[in-house]
Design a protein around this motif. Structure first.
Motif, PDB file in Angstrom:
ATOM      1  N   GLY A   1       0.820  -1.208   0.000  1.00  0.00           N
ATOM      2  CA  GLY A   1       0.000   0.000   0.000  1.00  0.00           C
ATOM      3  C   GLY A   1       0.847   1.247   0.000  1.00  0.00           C
ATOM      4  O   GLY A   1       2.080   1.177   0.016  1.00  0.00           O
TER       5      GLY A   1
ATOM      6  N   VAL B   1      -6.194   1.721  -1.260  1.00  0.00           N
ATOM      7  CA  VAL B   1      -5.563   0.824  -0.295  1.00  0.00           C
ATOM      8  C   VAL B   1      -6.454   0.695   0.937  1.00  0.00           C
ATOM      9  O   VAL B   1      -6.611  -0.404   1.503  1.00  0.00           O
ATOM     10  CB  VAL B   1      -4.157   1.348   0.098  1.00  0.00           C
ATOM     11  CG1 VAL B   1      -3.567   0.518   1.235  1.00  0.00           C
ATOM     12  CG2 VAL B   1      -3.227   1.331  -1.114  1.00  0.00           C
TER      13      VAL B   1
ATOM     14  N   LYS C   1      -7.704  -2.622   3.077  1.00  0.00           N
ATOM     15  CA  LYS C   1      -7.472  -2.746   4.521  1.00  0.00           C
ATOM     16  C   LYS C   1      -8.781  -2.978   5.272  1.00  0.00           C
ATOM     17  O   LYS C   1      -8.853  -3.811   6.182  1.00  0.00           O
ATOM     18  CB  LYS C   1      -6.830  -1.464   5.057  1.00  0.00           C
ATOM     19  CG  LYS C   1      -5.365  -1.307   4.728  1.00  0.00           C
ATOM     20  CD  LYS C   1      -4.859  -0.019   5.385  1.00  0.00           C
ATOM     21  CE  LYS C   1      -3.366   0.128   5.248  1.00  0.00           C
ATOM     22  NZ  LYS C   1      -2.891   1.400   5.854  1.00  0.00           N
TER      23      LYS C   1
ATOM     24  N   TYR D   1       1.687  -5.295   6.412  1.00  0.00           N
ATOM     25  CA  TYR D   1       1.543  -4.135   5.521  1.00  0.00           C
ATOM     26  C   TYR D   1       2.915  -3.729   5.016  1.00  0.00           C
ATOM     27  O   TYR D   1       3.845  -3.537   5.799  1.00  0.00           O
ATOM     28  CB  TYR D   1       0.881  -2.980   6.282  1.00  0.00           C
ATOM     29  CG  TYR D   1       0.742  -1.735   5.433  1.00  0.00           C
ATOM     30  CD1 TYR D   1      -0.219  -1.667   4.425  1.00  0.00           C
ATOM     31  CD2 TYR D   1       1.577  -0.644   5.623  1.00  0.00           C
ATOM     32  CE1 TYR D   1      -0.345  -0.547   3.627  1.00  0.00           C
ATOM     33  CE2 TYR D   1       1.457   0.489   4.826  1.00  0.00           C
ATOM     34  CZ  TYR D   1       0.501   0.530   3.828  1.00  0.00           C
ATOM     35  OH  TYR D   1       0.382   1.647   3.041  1.00  0.00           O
TER      36      TYR D   1
ATOM     37  N   VAL E   1      -0.735   0.387  -6.328  1.00  0.00           N
ATOM     38  CA  VAL E   1      -1.250  -0.219  -5.104  1.00  0.00           C
ATOM     39  C   VAL E   1      -2.758  -0.010  -5.088  1.00  0.00           C
ATOM     40  O   VAL E   1      -3.246   0.886  -5.770  1.00  0.00           O
ATOM     41  CB  VAL E   1      -0.615   0.439  -3.852  1.00  0.00           C
ATOM     42  CG1 VAL E   1       0.845   0.082  -3.759  1.00  0.00           C
ATOM     43  CG2 VAL E   1      -0.819   1.952  -3.830  1.00  0.00           C
ATOM     44  N   PRO E   2      -3.497  -0.822  -4.334  1.00  0.00           N
ATOM     45  CA  PRO E   2      -3.062  -1.928  -3.501  1.00  0.00           C
ATOM     46  C   PRO E   2      -2.809  -3.210  -4.300  1.00  0.00           C
ATOM     47  O   PRO E   2      -3.418  -3.427  -5.343  1.00  0.00           O
ATOM     48  CB  PRO E   2      -4.273  -2.142  -2.580  1.00  0.00           C
ATOM     49  CG  PRO E   2      -5.457  -1.762  -3.422  1.00  0.00           C
ATOM     50  CD  PRO E   2      -4.969  -0.613  -4.263  1.00  0.00           C
TER      51      PRO E   2
ATOM     52  N   SER F   1      -8.554  -2.655  -6.337  1.00  0.00           N
ATOM     53  CA  SER F   1      -9.133  -2.646  -4.983  1.00  0.00           C
ATOM     54  C   SER F   1     -10.462  -3.406  -4.862  1.00  0.00           C
ATOM     55  O   SER F   1     -10.656  -4.164  -3.907  1.00  0.00           O
ATOM     56  CB  SER F   1      -9.290  -1.207  -4.490  1.00  0.00           C
ATOM     57  OG  SER F   1     -10.160  -0.478  -5.311  1.00  0.00           O
TER      58      SER F   1
END
Lengths: 224, 224
Positions: free
Chosen positions: A11, A18, A22, A34, A56-57, A69
């Protein structure tokens, strides 16, 4: 799925995409490592595991990469038991996919256009598109969350953006008057203990919510 | 799911997004009523059931609407037994979602940019983006289809576009040299009896494949 799985999340600070991953992992109670990525100096690990988008992620589940994501959120929902993120009813599941896609295809491009387009006319157009799409979302929010009483895919996709759009993007959206349900939903999700855990700690000395996003919006390099 | 379900599909001639929904329904052997929509004079049925995008395809399953072609394909896969469109393995399912999203987020916008952007520079840029994303897809195609030996989500999302991009978009993609696997995959999917059924009959007097798409590309009103 067995609990002795190796789970890593690549991330970057300030990425709301991100944050989606999470929240999903924390809702399921998955322990993960992480790994911070610097977007100006991407690691070989990131480039190797997301060679297509280089963003990212990235979720690494026993070294297998899952990118994007919303794809990650749905994967996490299927791979671990615990809170259900997508509804079990087929029709409601399709609706959740429809609305999370709406957020990524309509709401967020309008946010980025309104926030970062160098052309004033385009910026203004982005603002109009954003107001229009928020109105549509507002009409869809029937309960505490889009998913009812618990956090689901659309809430993860959409809700935590709302409290910060006005301040960070600098748009006068007049949330509480025009989008009272989204305003309330945004507060509800930010007060959820799992979501709080995701945002708090990023910048404990400042308003964690705003600190989290400001870097992202002004970096002009949206990740997805 | 019981077979006595009422299934309707709102579609329009020349829409490859409608073709995705049709292929999924036919792969599952679902009997459905096809309702033709005129995109220049949209029906109340369409506007009522897809008020957000006002676009085809719309699947009506016992009068409940499902919109957005890939959401429809996934819904059809979950709602009916028969050929499996998404892999049962969780990781492969996430990969299928990733790649179908790649087609919609990267490949198709480049196709439309290259085909319809009035600005010559943008058109050219679209062509470059298209070549780049096709190269990435080419590297991903390992078997007969993306899904292996049977047609899956990514094949429905991507493969039948390939044989027509060069001719309809007018891009010299030099398929067989640069994208030999995509070229072959495109032929394989067009020769599949279910896909043939979808395309044949649209314009029996002409090349059904090209006739199907030409109207769409030149109408400049992409549906999704």
């Amino acid at each position: 799925m067995a609990s002795n799985q190796q789970v890593k999340l690549l991330g970057a600070k300030g990425s709301p995409f991100v944050a989606r991953a999470k929240i999903a992992l924390k809702l399921k109670g998955v322990q993960y490592e992480y790994i911070h990525e610097s977007l100006s100096n991407k690691s070989d690990l990131l480039l190797k595991n997301n060679p297509v988008h280089k963003k990212v992620p990235v979720l690494l589940h026993n070294d297998k990469p899952v990118c994007e994501s919303l794809v990650i959120v749905e994967y996490v929902d299927e791979a671990w038991t615990g809170s259900t993120i997508l509804p079990s009813d087929l029709y409601h599941r399709a609706q959740a996919r429809f609305w999370s896609k709406f957020v990524d295809d309509k709401v967020l491009p309008a946010v980025f256009k309104a926030a970062t387009n160098p052309n004033e006319k385009e910026k203004e157009k982005g603002g109009e598109e954003l107001r229009e799409s928020l109105k549509i979302l507002e009409n869809e929010l029937k309960g505490k969350f889009f998913n009812g009483d618990s956090i689901g895919l659309v809430d993860i996709a959409a809700l935590f953006w709302l409290p910060i759009i006005q301040e960070v993007v600098g748009l006068d959206l007049n949330n509480s008057e025009k989008y009272p349900k989204l305003e309330k939903g945004g507060q509800e999700i930010m007060n959820h203990h799992v979501v709080k855990e995701v945002f708090v700690g990023i910048s404990p000395e400042a308003d964690p919510l705003l600190a989290f996003f400001k870097g992202h919006f002004h970096s002009n390099t949206p990740s997805k």
